[in-house]
Design an enzyme around this catalytic site. Structure first.
Site, PDB file in Angstrom:
ATOM      1  N   HIS A  72       0.846  -1.198   0.000  1.00 24.61           N
ATOM      2  CA  HIS A  72       0.000   0.000   0.000  1.00 24.61           C
ATOM      3  C   HIS A  72       0.878   1.244   0.000  1.00 24.61           C
ATOM      4  CE1 HIS A  72      -4.125  -1.650   1.550  1.00 24.61           C
ATOM      5  NE2 HIS A  72      -3.612  -2.373   0.577  1.00 24.61           N
ATOM      6  N   TYR A 201      -8.862   5.355   8.081  1.00 22.63           N
ATOM      7  CA  TYR A 201      -8.950   5.659   9.513  1.00 22.63           C
ATOM      8  C   TYR A 201      -9.972   6.781   9.664  1.00 22.63           C
ATOM      9  CZ  TYR A 201      -4.528   3.100  10.313  1.00 22.63           C
ATOM     10  OH  TYR A 201      -3.546   2.135  10.410  1.00 22.63           O
ATOM     11  N   PRO A 293      -3.417  -0.198  18.939  1.00 21.30           N
ATOM     12  CA  PRO A 293      -3.208  -0.600  17.547  1.00 21.30           C
ATOM     13  C   PRO A 293      -3.356   0.530  16.513  1.00 21.30           C
ATOM     14  CG  PRO A 293      -5.294  -1.470  18.383  1.00 21.30           C
ATOM     15  CD  PRO A 293      -4.586  -0.859  19.545  1.00 21.30           C
ATOM     16  N   LYS A 297       1.712  -0.463  15.050  1.00 22.10           N
ATOM     17  CA  LYS A 297       3.132  -0.536  15.397  1.00 22.10           C
ATOM     18  C   LYS A 297       3.555  -1.765  16.199  1.00 22.10           C
ATOM     19  CE  LYS A 297       4.733   3.039  13.414  1.00 22.10           C
ATOM     20  NZ  LYS A 297       4.433   2.470  12.099  1.00 22.10           N
ATOM     21  N   TYR A 385       4.466   6.455  10.161  1.00 22.47           N
ATOM     22  CA  TYR A 385       3.595   5.329   9.801  1.00 22.47           C
ATOM     23  C   TYR A 385       4.372   4.247   9.057  1.00 22.47           C
ATOM     24  CZ  TYR A 385      -0.670   2.842   8.564  1.00 22.47           C
ATOM     25  OH  TYR A 385      -1.643   1.878   8.437  1.00 22.47           O
TER      26      TYR A 385
HETATM   27  P1  RFL Z   1       2.761 -12.446  21.073  1.00 23.67           P
HETATM   28  O1  RFL Z   1       2.277 -12.465  19.669  1.00 23.67           O
HETATM   29  O2  RFL Z   1       1.794 -12.079  22.137  1.00 23.67           O
HETATM   30  O3  RFL Z   1       3.394 -13.864  21.377  1.00 23.67           O
HETATM   31  C1  RFL Z   1       3.745 -14.247  22.689  1.00 23.67           C
HETATM   32  C2  RFL Z   1       3.794 -15.740  22.778  1.00 23.67           C
HETATM   33  O4  RFL Z   1       4.165 -16.090  24.116  1.00 23.67           O
HETATM   34  C3  RFL Z   1       3.356 -17.139  24.557  1.00 23.67           C
HETATM   35  N1  RFL Z   1       3.245 -17.152  26.021  1.00 23.67           N
HETATM   36  C4  RFL Z   1       3.855 -18.074  26.790  1.00 23.67           C
HETATM   37  N2  RFL Z   1       4.710 -19.058  26.496  1.00 23.67           N
HETATM   38  C5  RFL Z   1       5.128 -19.843  27.522  1.00 23.67           C
HETATM   39  N3  RFL Z   1       4.720 -19.672  28.816  1.00 23.67           N
HETATM   40  C6  RFL Z   1       3.855 -18.692  29.143  1.00 23.67           C
HETATM   41  N4  RFL Z   1       3.435 -18.556  30.397  1.00 23.67           N
HETATM   42  C7  RFL Z   1       3.402 -17.824  28.110  1.00 23.67           C
HETATM   43  N5  RFL Z   1       2.559 -16.772  28.067  1.00 23.67           N
HETATM   44  C8  RFL Z   1       2.481 -16.379  26.802  1.00 23.67           C
HETATM   45  C9  RFL Z   1       2.016 -16.883  23.906  1.00 23.67           C
HETATM   46  O5  RFL Z   1       1.238 -18.088  23.825  1.00 23.67           O
HETATM   47  C10 RFL Z   1       2.435 -16.376  22.530  1.00 23.67           C
HETATM   48  O6  RFL Z   1       2.521 -17.419  21.575  1.00 23.67           O
HETATM   49  O7  RFL Z   1       3.991 -11.445  21.244  1.00 23.67           O
HETATM   50  P2  RFL Z   1       5.133 -10.967  20.208  1.00 23.67           P
HETATM   51  O8  RFL Z   1       5.776 -12.115  19.523  1.00 23.67           O
HETATM   52  O9  RFL Z   1       5.957  -9.988  20.953  1.00 23.67           O
HETATM   53  O10 RFL Z   1       4.318 -10.189  19.042  1.00 23.67           O
HETATM   54  C11 RFL Z   1       3.676  -8.960  19.292  1.00 23.67           C
HETATM   55  C12 RFL Z   1       2.446  -8.808  18.387  1.00 23.67           C
HETATM   56  O11 RFL Z   1       1.655  -9.984  18.514  1.00 23.67           O
HETATM   57  C13 RFL Z   1       1.593  -7.571  18.730  1.00 23.67           C
HETATM   58  O12 RFL Z   1       2.420  -6.487  19.044  1.00 23.67           O
HETATM   59  C14 RFL Z   1       0.669  -7.153  17.561  1.00 23.67           C
HETATM   60  O13 RFL Z   1      -0.292  -8.130  17.294  1.00 23.67           O
HETATM   61  C15 RFL Z   1      -0.031  -5.823  17.855  1.00 23.67           C
HETATM   62  N6  RFL Z   1      -0.982  -5.422  16.808  1.00 23.67           N
HETATM   63  C16 RFL Z   1      -0.544  -4.815  15.631  1.00 23.67           C
HETATM   64  N7  RFL Z   1       0.775  -4.659  15.401  1.00 23.67           N
HETATM   65  C17 RFL Z   1       1.235  -4.136  14.213  1.00 23.67           C
HETATM   66  O14 RFL Z   1       2.452  -3.997  14.046  1.00 23.67           O
HETATM   67  N8  RFL Z   1       0.361  -3.752  13.210  1.00 23.67           N
HETATM   68  C18 RFL Z   1      -0.997  -3.885  13.351  1.00 23.67           C
HETATM   69  O15 RFL Z   1      -1.720  -3.595  12.393  1.00 23.67           O
HETATM   70  C19 RFL Z   1      -1.493  -4.408  14.604  1.00 23.67           C
HETATM   71  N9  RFL Z   1      -2.814  -4.579  14.806  1.00 23.67           N
HETATM   72  C20 RFL Z   1      -2.355  -5.618  16.979  1.00 23.67           C
HETATM   73  C21 RFL Z   1      -3.258  -5.187  15.958  1.00 23.67           C
HETATM   74  C22 RFL Z   1      -2.868  -6.243  18.124  1.00 23.67           C
HETATM   75  C23 RFL Z   1      -4.225  -6.441  18.275  1.00 23.67           C
HETATM   76  N10 RFL Z   1      -4.663  -7.111  19.458  1.00 23.67           N
HETATM   77  C24 RFL Z   1      -5.686  -8.066  19.497  1.00 23.67           C
HETATM   78  C25 RFL Z   1      -3.890  -6.997  20.667  1.00 23.67           C
HETATM   79  C26 RFL Z   1      -4.623  -5.343  16.096  1.00 23.67           C
HETATM   80  C27 RFL Z   1      -5.117  -5.947  17.267  1.00 23.67           C
HETATM   81  C28 RFL Z   1      -6.618  -6.061  17.371  1.00 23.67           C
HETATM   82  C1  PHB Z   2      -5.511  -4.554  10.943  1.00 24.30           C
HETATM   83  O1  PHB Z   2      -5.680  -4.751   9.733  1.00 24.30           O
HETATM   84  O2  PHB Z   2      -5.784  -5.397  11.793  1.00 24.30           O
HETATM   85  C2  PHB Z   2      -5.011  -3.221  11.385  1.00 24.30           C
HETATM   86  C3  PHB Z   2      -4.588  -2.303  10.456  1.00 24.30           C
HETATM   87  C4  PHB Z   2      -4.128  -1.049  10.865  1.00 24.30           C
HETATM   88  C5  PHB Z   2      -4.104  -0.746  12.209  1.00 24.30           C
HETATM   89  C6  PHB Z   2      -4.502  -1.683  13.149  1.00 24.30           C
HETATM   90  C7  PHB Z   2      -4.970  -2.927  12.744  1.00 24.30           C
HETATM   91  O3  PHB Z   2      -3.677   0.476  12.594  1.00 24.30           O
END
Ligand code: RFL
Ligand code: PHB
Length: 390
Positions: A72, A201, A293, A297, A385
């Site tokens: 994008h 957004y 989110p 980031k 961004y």
């Molecule tokens: P994770 O993905 O949470 O993985 C952690 C792992 O550790 C395990 N764990 C354990 N293992 C052993 N013993 C325990 N006691 C444990 N407790 C936990 C878990 O099972 C898991 O497998 O962390 P990591 O690798 O640091 O990754 C971080 C990302 O997942 C997170 O920052 C992003 O998903 C945030 N996020 C977004 N980030 C972006 O860069 N761009 C986005 O567009 C974006 N959108 C989002 C998001 C997060 C969202 N939610 C639901 C929080 C949108 C949403 C809705």
């Molecule tokens: C997503 O597609 O889940 C998404 C995209 C942009 C954001 C957060 C989440 O800023």
């Protein structure tokens, strides 16, 4: 059991680090509380910075992303019934982002780890890091009622916000910074054509909305909701109605709706733990920091942490130098705080805050109007961004 690097957490950061270590000839064991199928069920990030794309390429896991991901070159901001495009590419001298779901990134990394034949232990209970302030750290965990021990050189906590790594650090050795926002995001996935070819957004007096996607036939939409809301309160019909009301008329008119197959509510918080290193324990990704989110980031920050810690481990094993490991926390935190600042700012500008009322709404609209008409302000938004360099 013995390994060089014990990684707690098999999310994107743990798996990417594991892969980079394998490529460098350094062995690792990954431990996770759940199994791979459960990890792949979590629907999360959607937008990858160029730095993240580069890291996945370096790791040799970018082939499917190159084929199926959607580059994008801009996104839209809507407010006060108007729609403006932020042209990321022209504002940043040619940079883009990649729309490719975290689920897919994780899938590709899991497949690669299986091909590498590297060890991952799933359904590990009571995972605990030990003695990381000395020379001989180890990790214990339980499976089928039996306790096991892994001796290692380093423990890397890639175990997310709720994991055991950060919690193992003595309280007086760690400083926590936190801001909890008074609302959440209700997100859905539906196999319908995205309303626009780029993300939208939306700032609206009824609350924030985001139109995103996972592919040309799968849409990801979010609306700001109350923290008291339950997923059951939101039928698909209510969701689509609310989303339509928060978009400018011409966008709402083009919205294709359909049954959702995933619906969840995420609370929003900003959180940072300092430092990110405690002797031979290093915190990476969500284990050390959380961002709302809005700026997309979280995953990208986890990947830049992996870059910094990998540089440290590579130098330690291959060049016998501790300099990059010693610099890890300072280098990572400098980038983390800028992303925390950006995500907080985007969140503050785009969401409805009940306590600021109509005055707050007008201030947001004035800021957005300035942002889209000032070259300098647009360039600053775009630069952040697409991701600050590392
Ligand atoms: P994770 O993905 O949470 O993985 C952690 C792992 O550790 C395990 N764990 C354990 N293992 C052993 N013993 C325990 N006691 C444990 N407790 C936990 C878990 O099972 C898991 O497998 O962390 P990591 O690798 O640091 O990754 C971080 C990302 O997942 C997170 O920052 C992003 O998903 C945030 N996020 C977004 N980030 C972006 O860069 N761009 C986005 O567009 C974006 N959108 C989002 C998001 C997060 C969202 N939610 C639901 C929080 C949108 C949403 C809705
Ligand atoms: C997503 O597609 O889940 C998404 C995209 C942009 C954001 C957060 C989440 O800023």
């Amino acid at each position: 059991m013995r390994t060089q690097v014990a990684i707690i957490g098999s999310g994107p950061s743990g798996l990417l680090l594991g892969r980079l270590l394998t490529q460098a000839g350094i062995d690792s064991i990954i431990l996770d509380r759940v199994d791979a199928a459960y990890i792949l069920e979590r629907v999360r990030a959607g937008v990858l910075e160029e730095g993240t794309v580069r890291m996945l390429e370096e790791a040799g896991v970018a082939e499917r992303m190159r084929r199926e991901g959607l580059p994008h070159s801009g996104f839209d901001l809507t407010f006060d019934g108007r729609r403006h495009r932020i042209d990321l590419e022209s504002l940043t001298g040619g940079k883009k982002v990649m729309v490719y779901g975290q689920t897919e990134v994780t899938h590709d990394l899991l497949d690669q780890r299986a091909r590498d034949g590297a060890t991952s232990i799933y359904n590990a209970e009571d995972v605990q890091p030990h003695d990381f302030d000395g020379e001989k750290p180890y990790v214990t965990y339980r499976t089928d009622g039996v306790t096991h021990r892994i001796d290692c050189d380093f423990i890397i906590g890639c175990d997310g916000y709720h994991g055991p790594s950060r919690k193992a650090v003595p309280e007086n050795a760690i400083k926590l910074f936190e801001k909890v926002y008074p609302f959440g995001w209700l997100g859905i996935l539906a196999d319908v054509k995205p309303v626009s070819h780029e993300l939208i957004y939306a700032n609206h007096p009824r609350g924030f909305a985001l139109c995103s996607m996972r592919s040309l036939t799968r849409s990801r939409y979010y609306v700001q909701c109350s923290l008291d809301d339950k997923v059951e309160d939101w039928s698909d019909e209510r969701f689509w109605d609310e989303l339509r009301r928060r978009l400018p008329q011409e966008v709402a008119d083009g919205l294709t709706t359909g049954p959702s197959f995933e619906k969840s509510i995420a609370p929003l918080r900003s959180f940072v733990a300092e430092p990110m290193r405690f002797g031979r324990l290093f915190l990476v990704g969500d284990a050390a920091h959380i961002v709302p989110p809005t700026g997309a980031k979280g995953l990208n920050l986890a990947v830049s942490d992996v870059h910094y810690v990998m540089e440290g481990l590579r130098e330690h094993y291959l060049e016998k130098s501790e300099a990059a490991l010693d610099a890890y926390s300072t280098r990572a935190l400098a980038r983390v705080w800028k992303a925390v600042r950006f995500s907080w700012w985007m969140t503050t500008m785009m969401h409805r805050f009940d306590d600021t009322g109509p005055f707050g709404q007008r201030i947001q609209e004035a800021e957005l109007d300035y942002l889209v008409h000032s070259q300098a302000a647009s360039a600053s938004l775009a630069e952040n961004y697409v991701g600050l360099p590392y």
